[in-house]
Design an enzyme around this catalytic site. Structure first.
Site, PDB file in Angstrom:
ATOM      1  N   TYR A 272      10.634   4.317   6.857  1.00 14.98           N
ATOM      2  CA  TYR A 272       9.853   3.299   6.079  1.00 14.98           C
ATOM      3  C   TYR A 272       9.593   4.054   4.837  1.00 14.98           C
ATOM      4  O   TYR A 272       9.520   3.534   3.728  1.00 14.98           O
ATOM      5  CB  TYR A 272       8.481   2.969   6.913  1.00 14.98           C
ATOM      6  CG  TYR A 272       7.844   1.984   6.379  1.00 14.98           C
ATOM      7  CD1 TYR A 272       8.114   0.532   6.147  1.00 14.98           C
ATOM      8  CD2 TYR A 272       6.610   2.640   5.575  1.00 14.98           C
ATOM      9  CE1 TYR A 272       7.132  -0.232   5.513  1.00 14.98           C
ATOM     10  CE2 TYR A 272       5.880   1.540   5.069  1.00 14.98           C
ATOM     11  CZ  TYR A 272       6.029   0.106   4.973  1.00 14.98           C
ATOM     12  OH  TYR A 272       5.120  -0.695   4.368  1.00 14.98           O
TER      13      TYR A 272
ATOM     14  N   SER B 128       4.527   0.299  -0.969  1.00 10.06           N
ATOM     15  CA  SER B 128       3.475   0.826   0.118  1.00 10.06           C
ATOM     16  C   SER B 128       2.754   2.176  -0.618  1.00 10.06           C
ATOM     17  O   SER B 128       3.434   2.839  -1.573  1.00 10.06           O
ATOM     18  CB  SER B 128       4.272   1.308   1.397  1.00 10.06           C
ATOM     19  OG  SER B 128       3.566   2.103   2.119  1.00 10.06           O
TER      20      SER B 128
END
Length: 248
Positions: A148, A135
């Site tokens: 996350y 990410s």
């Protein structure tokens, strides 16, 4: 001639979102794709549409990984690639995140990626590829997604270590680092809203969220000979989000 002709690739989280688009594109480029997920009905339907195979895989479970890899090697005679796409996203301030929720995110995103690399690498054909879904938060901090962000930093670290260790066999390991992509994971509560779209028009230099098929094209590039001299690298695909500070 497709860019993936003759290659056998396992894609995790393939029932929808980025994984679905990766499975579609890889199959269109000639790969024998093994779709894996825990969303069995969606996965089976997509596999049937693509003429591919579906295998149930909870990426947190070692036994599931062993079974999928063994069945793939048995059915196809080889494994040439892995796309570690499966992941979860939870929103909330770090100080409001429970230990159980933090552990859940890490188990799917980090441990799942680790188990995939560890299980597939020994049977992966020399010259094979692994693409891990990290990410843009693997390269920076982001408020409200602490678990996350931590998990994706870990994925990038695993990518670099695996690239170093597997390079003698010609196996390349890279990471895609998407920004905000329009998938069900980003909108778990339902349909996208005009307010959300306006938010990303302001936030992202290119003025919109990314599309899953755009990420799939990057995963394809990293899985074919077009990227034959690239390994151990993060590839940001975020519409310019991380490019720097805008003053207006």
């Amino acid at each position: 001639m497709g860019k993936m002709d003759g290659r056998v690739v396992i894609v995790t989280g393939a029932a929808r979102g980025q994984g679905e688009q990766e499975a579609r594109l890889f199959a269109a480029e000639g790969a024998d794709v093994v779709l894996t997920d825990v969303l069995d009905a969606r996965g089976e339907d997509l596999a049937g549409e693509l003429g591919a195979r579906y295998r149930r895989l909870d990426v947190r479970r070692e036994d599931d990984w062993r079974r999928v890899v063994e069945e793939t090697a048995r059915d196809h005679g080889r494994v040439d690639g892995l796309v570690n796409n499966a992941g979860v996203l939870r929103f909330g301030r770090l100080v409001d995140t429970s230990a159980a929720e933090f552990a859940e995110v890490m188990e799917v995103n980090q441990v799942g990626c680790f188990l995939g690399i560890r299980t597939v690498a020994p049977v992966l054909a020399d010259g094979g590829t692994i693409v891990n879904t990290a990410s843009c938060t693997a390269l920076t901090g982001m408020a409200a997604v602490g678990a996350y962000t931590a998990s994706k930093h870990a994925v990038l670290g695993l990518t670099r270590v695996a690239a170093l260790e597997l390079a003698p066999r010609g196996i390349r390991v890279n990471a895609v680092c998407p920004g905000a992509v329009d998938t069900p994971m980003v909108d778990p509560g339902g349909a996208p809203s005009a307010e959300r779209d306006a938010h990303y028009r302001r936030l992202v230099p290119l003025g919109r969220m990314g599309r899953a098929e755009e990420v799939a094209r990057l995963a394809l590039f990293l899985s074919c000979e077009d990227s034959s001299y690239i390994t151990g690298q993060p590839f940001v695909i975020d519409g310019g989000w991380l490019a720097g500070v805008r003053t207006g």
